[in-house]
Design a protein around this motif. Structure first.
Motif, PDB file in Angstrom:
ATOM      1  N   LEU A  49       0.871  -1.160   0.000  1.00  0.00           N
ATOM      2  CA  LEU A  49       0.000   0.000   0.000  1.00  0.00           C
ATOM      3  C   LEU A  49       0.915   1.219   0.000  1.00  0.00           C
ATOM      4  O   LEU A  49       1.708   1.408   0.918  1.00  0.00           O
ATOM      5  CB  LEU A  49      -0.881  -0.034   1.240  1.00  0.00           C
ATOM      6  N   SER A  50       0.823   2.054  -1.029  1.00  0.00           N
ATOM      7  CA  SER A  50       1.705   3.218  -1.114  1.00  0.00           C
ATOM      8  C   SER A  50       0.993   4.509  -0.750  1.00  0.00           C
ATOM      9  O   SER A  50       1.621   5.555  -0.655  1.00  0.00           O
ATOM     10  CB  SER A  50       2.335   3.311  -2.507  1.00  0.00           C
ATOM     11  N   GLY A  51      -0.314   4.457  -0.558  1.00  0.00           N
ATOM     12  CA  GLY A  51      -1.069   5.627  -0.139  1.00  0.00           C
ATOM     13  C   GLY A  51      -2.528   5.255   0.042  1.00  0.00           C
ATOM     14  O   GLY A  51      -2.995   4.250  -0.499  1.00  0.00           O
ATOM     15  N   LEU A  52      -3.235   6.055   0.830  1.00  0.00           N
ATOM     16  CA  LEU A  52      -4.656   5.791   1.019  1.00  0.00           C
ATOM     17  C   LEU A  52      -5.353   7.064   1.423  1.00  0.00           C
ATOM     18  O   LEU A  52      -4.741   8.028   1.858  1.00  0.00           O
ATOM     19  CB  LEU A  52      -4.886   4.697   2.062  1.00  0.00           C
ATOM     20  N   SER A  53      -6.649   7.044   1.227  1.00  0.00           N
ATOM     21  CA  SER A  53      -7.516   8.128   1.686  1.00  0.00           C
ATOM     22  C   SER A  53      -8.829   7.476   2.087  1.00  0.00           C
ATOM     23  O   SER A  53      -8.947   6.254   2.088  1.00  0.00           O
ATOM     24  CB  SER A  53      -7.727   9.166   0.576  1.00  0.00           C
ATOM     25  N   GLY A  54      -9.832   8.283   2.366  1.00  0.00           N
ATOM     26  CA  GLY A  54     -11.130   7.741   2.720  1.00  0.00           C
ATOM     27  C   GLY A  54     -11.827   7.077   1.559  1.00  0.00           C
ATOM     28  O   GLY A  54     -12.708   6.243   1.751  1.00  0.00           O
ATOM     29  N   THR A  55     -11.430   7.413   0.326  1.00  0.00           N
ATOM     30  CA  THR A  55     -12.118   6.859  -0.851  1.00  0.00           C
ATOM     31  C   THR A  55     -11.172   6.222  -1.859  1.00  0.00           C
ATOM     32  O   THR A  55     -11.585   5.881  -2.965  1.00  0.00           O
ATOM     33  CB  THR A  55     -12.919   7.964  -1.559  1.00  0.00           C
ATOM     34  N   SER A  56      -9.887   6.047  -1.510  1.00  0.00           N
ATOM     35  CA  SER A  56      -8.969   5.444  -2.478  1.00  0.00           C
ATOM     36  C   SER A  56      -7.850   4.665  -1.798  1.00  0.00           C
ATOM     37  O   SER A  56      -7.514   4.911  -0.634  1.00  0.00           O
ATOM     38  CB  SER A  56      -8.366   6.518  -3.388  1.00  0.00           C
ATOM     39  N   LEU A  57      -7.288   3.721  -2.543  1.00  0.00           N
ATOM     40  CA  LEU A  57      -6.112   2.959  -2.142  1.00  0.00           C
ATOM     41  C   LEU A  57      -5.123   3.030  -3.286  1.00  0.00           C
ATOM     42  O   LEU A  57      -5.472   2.758  -4.436  1.00  0.00           O
ATOM     43  CB  LEU A  57      -6.475   1.493  -1.885  1.00  0.00           C
ATOM     44  N   SER A  58      -3.884   3.397  -3.005  1.00  0.00           N
ATOM     45  CA  SER A  58      -2.822   3.401  -4.007  1.00  0.00           C
ATOM     46  C   SER A  58      -1.907   2.220  -3.723  1.00  0.00           C
ATOM     47  O   SER A  58      -1.461   2.028  -2.586  1.00  0.00           O
ATOM     48  CB  SER A  58      -2.026   4.704  -3.963  1.00  0.00           C
ATOM     49  N   LEU A  59      -1.641   1.429  -4.745  1.00  0.00           N
ATOM     50  CA  LEU A  59      -0.853   0.212  -4.606  1.00  0.00           C
ATOM     51  C   LEU A  59       0.372   0.286  -5.503  1.00  0.00           C
ATOM     52  O   LEU A  59       0.343   0.908  -6.571  1.00  0.00           O
ATOM     53  CB  LEU A  59      -1.695  -0.996  -5.006  1.00  0.00           C
ATOM     54  N   SER A  60       1.429  -0.378  -5.088  1.00  0.00           N
ATOM     55  CA  SER A  60       2.605  -0.493  -5.939  1.00  0.00           C
ATOM     56  C   SER A  60       3.218  -1.873  -5.718  1.00  0.00           C
ATOM     57  O   SER A  60       2.949  -2.528  -4.710  1.00  0.00           O
ATOM     58  CB  SER A  60       3.608   0.627  -5.658  1.00  0.00           C
ATOM     59  N   TRP A  61       4.034  -2.306  -6.661  1.00  0.00           N
ATOM     60  CA  TRP A  61       4.669  -3.619  -6.597  1.00  0.00           C
ATOM     61  C   TRP A  61       5.906  -3.600  -7.467  1.00  0.00           C
ATOM     62  O   TRP A  61       6.116  -2.694  -8.276  1.00  0.00           O
ATOM     63  CB  TRP A  61       3.705  -4.722  -7.040  1.00  0.00           C
ATOM     64  N   ASP A  62       6.729  -4.609  -7.301  1.00  0.00           N
ATOM     65  CA  ASP A  62       7.905  -4.803  -8.142  1.00  0.00           C
ATOM     66  C   ASP A  62       7.588  -5.946  -9.093  1.00  0.00           C
ATOM     67  O   ASP A  62       7.006  -6.951  -8.677  1.00  0.00           O
ATOM     68  CB  ASP A  62       9.128  -5.146  -7.294  1.00  0.00           C
ATOM     69  N   PRO A  63       7.974  -5.803 -10.354  1.00  0.00           N
ATOM     70  CA  PRO A  63       7.669  -6.888 -11.292  1.00  0.00           C
ATOM     71  C   PRO A  63       8.537  -8.106 -11.005  1.00  0.00           C
ATOM     72  O   PRO A  63       9.696  -7.977 -10.610  1.00  0.00           O
ATOM     73  CB  PRO A  63       8.009  -6.280 -12.653  1.00  0.00           C
ATOM     74  N   GLY A  64       7.957  -9.280 -11.191  1.00  0.00           N
ATOM     75  CA  GLY A  64       8.747 -10.503 -11.160  1.00  0.00           C
ATOM     76  C   GLY A  64       9.360 -10.706 -12.540  1.00  0.00           C
ATOM     77  O   GLY A  64       9.190  -9.881 -13.444  1.00  0.00           O
ATOM     78  N   PHE A  65      10.049 -11.817 -12.734  1.00  0.00           N
ATOM     79  CA  PHE A  65      10.638 -12.117 -14.036  1.00  0.00           C
ATOM     80  C   PHE A  65       9.528 -12.274 -15.067  1.00  0.00           C
ATOM     81  O   PHE A  65       8.499 -12.887 -14.802  1.00  0.00           O
ATOM     82  CB  PHE A  65      11.476 -13.394 -13.950  1.00  0.00           C
ATOM     83  N   ASP A  66       9.693 -11.706 -16.242  1.00  0.00           N
ATOM     84  CA  ASP A  66       8.641 -11.649 -17.256  1.00  0.00           C
ATOM     85  C   ASP A  66       8.479 -12.910 -18.089  1.00  0.00           C
ATOM     86  O   ASP A  66       7.617 -12.971 -18.961  1.00  0.00           O
ATOM     87  CB  ASP A  66       8.863 -10.443 -18.164  1.00  0.00           C
ATOM     88  N   GLY A  67       9.278 -13.937 -17.850  1.00  0.00           N
ATOM     89  CA  GLY A  67       9.178 -15.182 -18.608  1.00  0.00           C
ATOM     90  C   GLY A  67       9.731 -15.074 -20.012  1.00  0.00           C
ATOM     91  O   GLY A  67       9.563 -15.973 -20.826  1.00  0.00           O
ATOM     92  N   GLY A  68      10.397 -13.984 -20.334  1.00  0.00           N
ATOM     93  CA  GLY A  68      10.972 -13.795 -21.657  1.00  0.00           C
ATOM     94  C   GLY A  68      10.038 -13.125 -22.642  1.00  0.00           C
ATOM     95  O   GLY A  68      10.335 -13.050 -23.833  1.00  0.00           O
ATOM     96  N   LEU A  69       8.899 -12.631 -22.169  1.00  0.00           N
ATOM     97  CA  LEU A  69       7.919 -11.955 -23.024  1.00  0.00           C
ATOM     98  C   LEU A  69       7.429 -10.683 -22.335  1.00  0.00           C
ATOM     99  O   LEU A  69       7.532 -10.554 -21.117  1.00  0.00           O
ATOM    100  CB  LEU A  69       6.719 -12.874 -23.283  1.00  0.00           C
ATOM    101  N   ALA A  70       6.860  -9.782 -23.115  1.00  0.00           N
ATOM    102  CA  ALA A  70       6.270  -8.579 -22.532  1.00  0.00           C
ATOM    103  C   ALA A  70       5.145  -8.987 -21.577  1.00  0.00           C
ATOM    104  O   ALA A  70       4.388  -9.907 -21.864  1.00  0.00           O
ATOM    105  CB  ALA A  70       5.736  -7.671 -23.629  1.00  0.00           C
ATOM    106  N   GLN A  71       5.050  -8.301 -20.450  1.00  0.00           N
ATOM    107  CA  GLN A  71       4.016  -8.629 -19.483  1.00  0.00           C
ATOM    108  C   GLN A  71       3.241  -7.377 -19.091  1.00  0.00           C
ATOM    109  O   GLN A  71       3.706  -6.262 -19.279  1.00  0.00           O
ATOM    110  CB  GLN A  71       4.625  -9.274 -18.236  1.00  0.00           C
ATOM    111  N   HIS A  72       2.044  -7.598 -18.587  1.00  0.00           N
ATOM    112  CA  HIS A  72       1.260  -6.535 -17.976  1.00  0.00           C
ATOM    113  C   HIS A  72       0.660  -7.121 -16.697  1.00  0.00           C
ATOM    114  O   HIS A  72       0.872  -8.293 -16.396  1.00  0.00           O
ATOM    115  CB  HIS A  72       0.207  -5.966 -18.932  1.00  0.00           C
ATOM    116  N   PHE A  73      -0.064  -6.300 -15.949  1.00  0.00           N
ATOM    117  CA  PHE A  73      -0.536  -6.716 -14.635  1.00  0.00           C
ATOM    118  C   PHE A  73      -2.040  -6.557 -14.539  1.00  0.00           C
ATOM    119  O   PHE A  73      -2.590  -5.578 -15.013  1.00  0.00           O
ATOM    120  CB  PHE A  73       0.168  -5.901 -13.541  1.00  0.00           C
ATOM    121  N   LEU A  74      -2.674  -7.540 -13.929  1.00  0.00           N
ATOM    122  CA  LEU A  74      -4.116  -7.523 -13.702  1.00  0.00           C
ATOM    123  C   LEU A  74      -4.355  -7.323 -12.219  1.00  0.00           C
ATOM    124  O   LEU A  74      -3.781  -8.039 -11.400  1.00  0.00           O
ATOM    125  CB  LEU A  74      -4.744  -8.840 -14.140  1.00  0.00           C
ATOM    126  N   LEU A  75      -5.184  -6.364 -11.900  1.00  0.00           N
ATOM    127  CA  LEU A  75      -5.491  -6.053 -10.519  1.00  0.00           C
ATOM    128  C   LEU A  75      -6.980  -6.226 -10.305  1.00  0.00           C
ATOM    129  O   LEU A  75      -7.775  -5.739 -11.099  1.00  0.00           O
ATOM    130  CB  LEU A  75      -5.066  -4.617 -10.206  1.00  0.00           C
TER     131      LEU A  75
END
Length: 153
Positions: A49-75
């Motif tokens: 959790l990188s930030g929060l308010s009464g109506t929002s949550l801000s999240l961050s993460w570090d990418p893992g290894f991409d498996g040798g292909l372009a990756q994106h993230f699903l939340l």
């Protein structure tokens, strides 16, 4: 190098290849490395959790290894006023802010990486929005003064 992922302090690691796939091996001498076909990505690391308010949550993460292909993230977030399933928010970055949430409410958040070969295992975080400060009471206004000579009916 781009996509480099070293496994610990030794000389073992994986490096993404430019045209898909990756190299895996030990040592800095490439004759001890094997070219591997593309694979599913590793899970994101250090979801926080990188930030929060009464109506929002801000999240961050570090990418893992991409498996040798372009990756994106699903939340995906579950809780009151979260985007409804099966909706998932997609980003190519490593941060995202969920807004329009309820104050002082817990939410379960799941993030996974995806590339052309599939999804990583999920990582999970439970976070709670903050309580909104109480609104001040409405200012009381004096009623208008009666005109001189008394109130007119």
């Amino acid at each position: 190098e781009l996509g480099q992922n070293w496994e610990g302090r030794g000389q073992t690691g994986r490096v993404s290849a430019a045209l898909g796939g990756y190299w895996e091996g030990t040592g800095r001498d490439w004759e001890h490395w094997d070219r591997c076909p593309p694979d599913r990505p590793d899970p994101p690391r250090s979801l926080r959790l990188s930030g929060l308010s009464g109506t929002s949550l801000s999240l961050s993460w570090d990418p893992g290894f991409d498996g040798g292909l372009a990756q994106h993230f699903l939340l995906r977030a579950e809780g009151p006023d979260a985007p409804p399933p099966p909706a998932a928010l997609v980003t190519s970055g490593f941060t995202l802010t969920l807004s329009g949430l309820r104050p002082a409410t817990p939410y379960d958040v799941t993030v996974r990486a995806r590339n052309a070969r599939g999804d990583s295992a999920p990582v999970r975080l439970r976070a709670e929005t903050s309580a909104l400060p109480e609104a001040p009471p409405p200012a009381w206004e004096e009623p208008p003064a009666a005109p001189p000579g008394g109130a007119e009916d």
